[in-house]
Design a protein around this motif. Sequence first.
Motif, PDB file in Angstrom:
ATOM      1  N   GLY A 293      44.916  37.079  42.080  1.00  0.00           N
ATOM      2  CA  GLY A 293      44.889  37.337  40.654  1.00  0.00           C
ATOM      3  C   GLY A 293      43.608  38.022  40.242  1.00  0.00           C
ATOM      4  O   GLY A 293      42.617  38.051  40.979  1.00  0.00           O
ATOM      5  N   GLY A 294      43.601  38.577  39.060  1.00  0.00           N
ATOM      6  CA  GLY A 294      42.425  39.276  38.557  1.00  0.00           C
ATOM      7  C   GLY A 294      42.371  40.712  39.027  1.00  0.00           C
ATOM      8  O   GLY A 294      43.082  41.135  39.941  1.00  0.00           O
ATOM      9  N   LYS A 314      35.567  39.982  40.971  1.00  0.00           N
ATOM     10  CA  LYS A 314      36.222  40.000  39.667  1.00  0.00           C
ATOM     11  C   LYS A 314      35.139  39.839  38.597  1.00  0.00           C
ATOM     12  O   LYS A 314      34.489  38.798  38.518  1.00  0.00           O
ATOM     13  N   LEU A 315      34.931  40.877  37.808  1.00  0.00           N
ATOM     14  CA  LEU A 315      33.921  40.856  36.763  1.00  0.00           C
ATOM     15  C   LEU A 315      34.570  40.651  35.406  1.00  0.00           C
ATOM     16  O   LEU A 315      35.743  40.980  35.202  1.00  0.00           O
ATOM     17  N   TRP A 316      33.793  40.117  34.485  1.00  0.00           N
ATOM     18  CA  TRP A 316      34.295  39.755  33.157  1.00  0.00           C
ATOM     19  C   TRP A 316      34.840  40.953  32.393  1.00  0.00           C
ATOM     20  O   TRP A 316      35.926  40.893  31.800  1.00  0.00           O
ATOM     21  N   TRP A 317      34.087  42.055  32.371  1.00  0.00           N
ATOM     22  CA  TRP A 317      34.395  43.109  31.403  1.00  0.00           C
ATOM     23  C   TRP A 317      35.706  43.846  31.669  1.00  0.00           C
ATOM     24  O   TRP A 317      36.403  44.213  30.699  1.00  0.00           O
ATOM     25  N   PRO A 318      36.127  44.103  32.931  1.00  0.00           N
ATOM     26  CA  PRO A 318      37.433  44.736  33.100  1.00  0.00           C
ATOM     27  C   PRO A 318      38.576  43.904  32.508  1.00  0.00           C
ATOM     28  O   PRO A 318      39.557  44.457  31.985  1.00  0.00           O
ATOM     29  N   HIS A 319      38.452  42.591  32.580  1.00  0.00           N
ATOM     30  CA  HIS A 319      39.495  41.730  32.020  1.00  0.00           C
ATOM     31  C   HIS A 319      39.451  41.754  30.492  1.00  0.00           C
ATOM     32  O   HIS A 319      40.503  41.665  29.836  1.00  0.00           O
ATOM     33  N   ASN A 320      38.263  41.892  29.931  1.00  0.00           N
ATOM     34  CA  ASN A 320      38.163  42.108  28.490  1.00  0.00           C
ATOM     35  C   ASN A 320      38.866  43.392  28.078  1.00  0.00           C
ATOM     36  O   ASN A 320      39.550  43.441  27.047  1.00  0.00           O
ATOM     37  N   ASP A 347      45.748  34.365  30.710  1.00  0.00           N
ATOM     38  CA  ASP A 347      45.842  33.151  31.519  1.00  0.00           C
ATOM     39  C   ASP A 347      44.771  33.139  32.615  1.00  0.00           C
ATOM     40  O   ASP A 347      44.160  32.086  32.884  1.00  0.00           O
ATOM     41  N   TYR A 348      44.547  34.288  33.227  1.00  0.00           N
ATOM     42  CA  TYR A 348      43.515  34.366  34.268  1.00  0.00           C
ATOM     43  C   TYR A 348      42.133  34.097  33.668  1.00  0.00           C
ATOM     44  O   TYR A 348      41.319  33.368  34.255  1.00  0.00           O
ATOM     45  N   CYS A 349      41.870  34.672  32.495  1.00  0.00           N
ATOM     46  CA  CYS A 349      40.567  34.470  31.847  1.00  0.00           C
ATOM     47  C   CYS A 349      40.354  33.014  31.455  1.00  0.00           C
ATOM     48  O   CYS A 349      39.245  32.475  31.607  1.00  0.00           O
ATOM     49  N   LYS A 350      41.390  32.367  30.942  1.00  0.00           N
ATOM     50  CA  LYS A 350      41.283  30.955  30.585  1.00  0.00           C
ATOM     51  C   LYS A 350      40.933  30.104  31.803  1.00  0.00           C
ATOM     52  O   LYS A 350      40.094  29.198  31.729  1.00  0.00           O
ATOM     53  N   GLU A 351      41.574  30.421  32.913  1.00  0.00           N
ATOM     54  CA  GLU A 351      41.404  29.606  34.108  1.00  0.00           C
ATOM     55  C   GLU A 351      40.084  29.863  34.820  1.00  0.00           C
ATOM     56  O   GLU A 351      39.481  28.926  35.355  1.00  0.00           O
ATOM     57  N   HIS A 352      39.608  31.112  34.803  1.00  0.00           N
ATOM     58  CA  HIS A 352      38.494  31.474  35.672  1.00  0.00           C
ATOM     59  C   HIS A 352      37.204  31.873  34.939  1.00  0.00           C
ATOM     60  O   HIS A 352      36.116  31.592  35.442  1.00  0.00           O
ATOM     61  N   PHE A 353      37.302  32.539  33.805  1.00  0.00           N
ATOM     62  CA  PHE A 353      36.084  33.049  33.157  1.00  0.00           C
ATOM     63  C   PHE A 353      35.546  32.116  32.078  1.00  0.00           C
ATOM     64  O   PHE A 353      34.330  31.927  31.969  1.00  0.00           O
ATOM     65  N   ALA A 354      36.400  31.565  31.260  1.00  0.00           N
ATOM     66  CA  ALA A 354      35.940  30.756  30.126  1.00  0.00           C
ATOM     67  C   ALA A 354      35.343  29.438  30.615  1.00  0.00           C
ATOM     68  O   ALA A 354      35.826  28.833  31.571  1.00  0.00           O
ATOM     69  N   ASP A 355      34.273  29.010  29.943  1.00  0.00           N
ATOM     70  CA  ASP A 355      33.581  27.770  30.306  1.00  0.00           C
ATOM     71  C   ASP A 355      33.673  26.803  29.127  1.00  0.00           C
ATOM     72  O   ASP A 355      32.886  26.903  28.178  1.00  0.00           O
ATOM     73  N   PRO A 356      34.612  25.856  29.147  1.00  0.00           N
ATOM     74  CA  PRO A 356      34.781  24.960  28.010  1.00  0.00           C
ATOM     75  C   PRO A 356      33.616  23.999  27.814  1.00  0.00           C
ATOM     76  O   PRO A 356      33.452  23.440  26.725  1.00  0.00           O
ATOM     77  N   GLU A 357      32.791  23.820  28.850  1.00  0.00           N
ATOM     78  CA  GLU A 357      31.694  22.861  28.729  1.00  0.00           C
ATOM     79  C   GLU A 357      30.499  23.443  27.981  1.00  0.00           C
ATOM     80  O   GLU A 357      29.942  22.806  27.076  1.00  0.00           O
ATOM     81  N   TYR A 358      30.081  24.654  28.361  1.00  0.00           N
ATOM     82  CA  TYR A 358      28.874  25.239  27.769  1.00  0.00           C
ATOM     83  C   TYR A 358      29.154  26.445  26.878  1.00  0.00           C
ATOM     84  O   TYR A 358      28.255  26.934  26.207  1.00  0.00           O
ATOM     85  N   TYR A 362      31.801  33.159  32.254  1.00  0.00           N
ATOM     86  CA  TYR A 362      31.106  33.579  33.467  1.00  0.00           C
ATOM     87  C   TYR A 362      31.230  35.097  33.600  1.00  0.00           C
ATOM     88  O   TYR A 362      32.244  35.688  33.228  1.00  0.00           O
ATOM     89  N   GLY A 363      30.219  35.687  34.192  1.00  0.00           N
ATOM     90  CA  GLY A 363      30.258  37.133  34.340  1.00  0.00           C
ATOM     91  C   GLY A 363      30.802  37.609  35.673  1.00  0.00           C
ATOM     92  O   GLY A 363      31.497  38.623  35.746  1.00  0.00           O
ATOM     93  N   TYR A 364      30.507  36.841  36.738  1.00  0.00           N
ATOM     94  CA  TYR A 364      30.754  37.352  38.085  1.00  0.00           C
ATOM     95  C   TYR A 364      31.508  36.311  38.914  1.00  0.00           C
ATOM     96  O   TYR A 364      31.017  35.194  39.118  1.00  0.00           O
ATOM     97  N   LEU A 365      32.700  36.690  39.347  1.00  0.00           N
ATOM     98  CA  LEU A 365      33.510  35.836  40.193  1.00  0.00           C
ATOM     99  C   LEU A 365      33.673  36.478  41.566  1.00  0.00           C
ATOM    100  O   LEU A 365      33.707  37.702  41.691  1.00  0.00           O
ATOM    101  N   ARG A 366      33.810  35.627  42.565  1.00  0.00           N
ATOM    102  CA  ARG A 366      34.207  36.125  43.875  1.00  0.00           C
ATOM    103  C   ARG A 366      35.688  36.484  43.843  1.00  0.00           C
ATOM    104  O   ARG A 366      36.384  36.213  42.866  1.00  0.00           O
TER     105      ARG A 366
END
Length: 404
Positions: A293-294, A314-320, A347-358, A362-366
């Motif tokens: 995914g991503g 997988k970087l944040w901005w292409p998904h934006n 759905d991918y952004c919710k699962e992998h990029f968004a941080d509900p705690e802080y 996130y900007g950079y994913l493997r």
Amino acid sequence: MTADNTARLIEARAWIRDQLDTCTAFWLEHGMDPVNGGVYTCLDRTGAVYSTDKSVWMQGRCAWTFSYLCHLYGTRPEWLEAAKSCLDFLEDHCINHEAGGRLYFTVTAEGAPLRQRRYCFSEGFYCIANAEYYGVTGEEEHLARARRAYQLVYDLNNGLIEDPTGLGPKTIAETRAGRALGDPMIFLNIIGIMRRVDPANAEEYDRHARECTDRIVNEHYRPELGCTLESVNLDGEPELWYTAGRVVNPGHDIECSWFMMDEANYRGDAELHATAEAIFRLAIEAGWDEEFGGLLYFIDAKGLPPEAYEHDMKLWWPHNEIMIASSKAYRDTGDAYYLDWFFRTLDYCKEHFADPEYGEWYGYLRRDGRPTMPPTKGSTFKGPFHVPRALCMTERILTEIIGD
């Protein structure tokens, strides 16, 4: 649109609105520099500053973001104050007056110059920041600054002046020279903002926009190769026998597609809109990682090994950009293909990029979707721009689609 899709869009909009609130709050709380002015963007997951060097791109982008939020939702003192802080920092510290008004790329916390780059994106983001701020406040000096920067970028992009920094091209021009997709596509976005706040000069902006779209369509868009190329030679032709000539950045292409959709809508040009849609389709279908995914960061036009080490991250901005482009395309066409990509990406952004705690993303994913360690929320290249831009734009687009 089915009732199920309407319900999903209402649910998506509620999540997006919440993310926009937490994202802007994150940067206002952790990023703004109350001592020197401007914004820090090298923030870890919790918002702690891990480098005090400041990105000049991000001073302009932050000022644009908070001004644009005022444009969309009404002026809030904290937004306008953040924009003004970055604009003042740019004006006081980030302009290289000995190099024809070019802007630096990075400076220290206090504003001492660190690095100058050949690319004129610092000037472009300075331009849109001042333009958007002018649109909100009506302060003429900011329009004058934007107009000067606009002309400087246009002249540099079109070879009308020598680069006053003296840096010259990236490669030895006698051996290899070319044209980059980033120049006309980013300038097209700049034009859209300038034309909105400065309609008195619409004729000039319209002419320059046609120059940009002609270059993108006639040179970089290559349907025979199934892609849009990042670079071509000075004749506008591909050079596919070396890696740099085959680079495809799917996220860049998707960003370009919605810039072109906006221009097509402004002109009432159905053919240009169809080309923008084709650019989107080629990019997302070639770049989406079916295994994990991503969207992959770089791919090769011929399916050969990409040179960039980060090509499968997988970087944040292409998904934006997918969020914005797919929602615009669905709004304009009603084609469920684009709505499917919107939901799939959200759905991918919710699962992998968004941080509900802080808060923030996130900007950079493997490649497998896990954040790099330690995880970051900002860097020299990531700040309060792509995420809030995508959130506020899609929130507005979804509202248009829902009709409420």
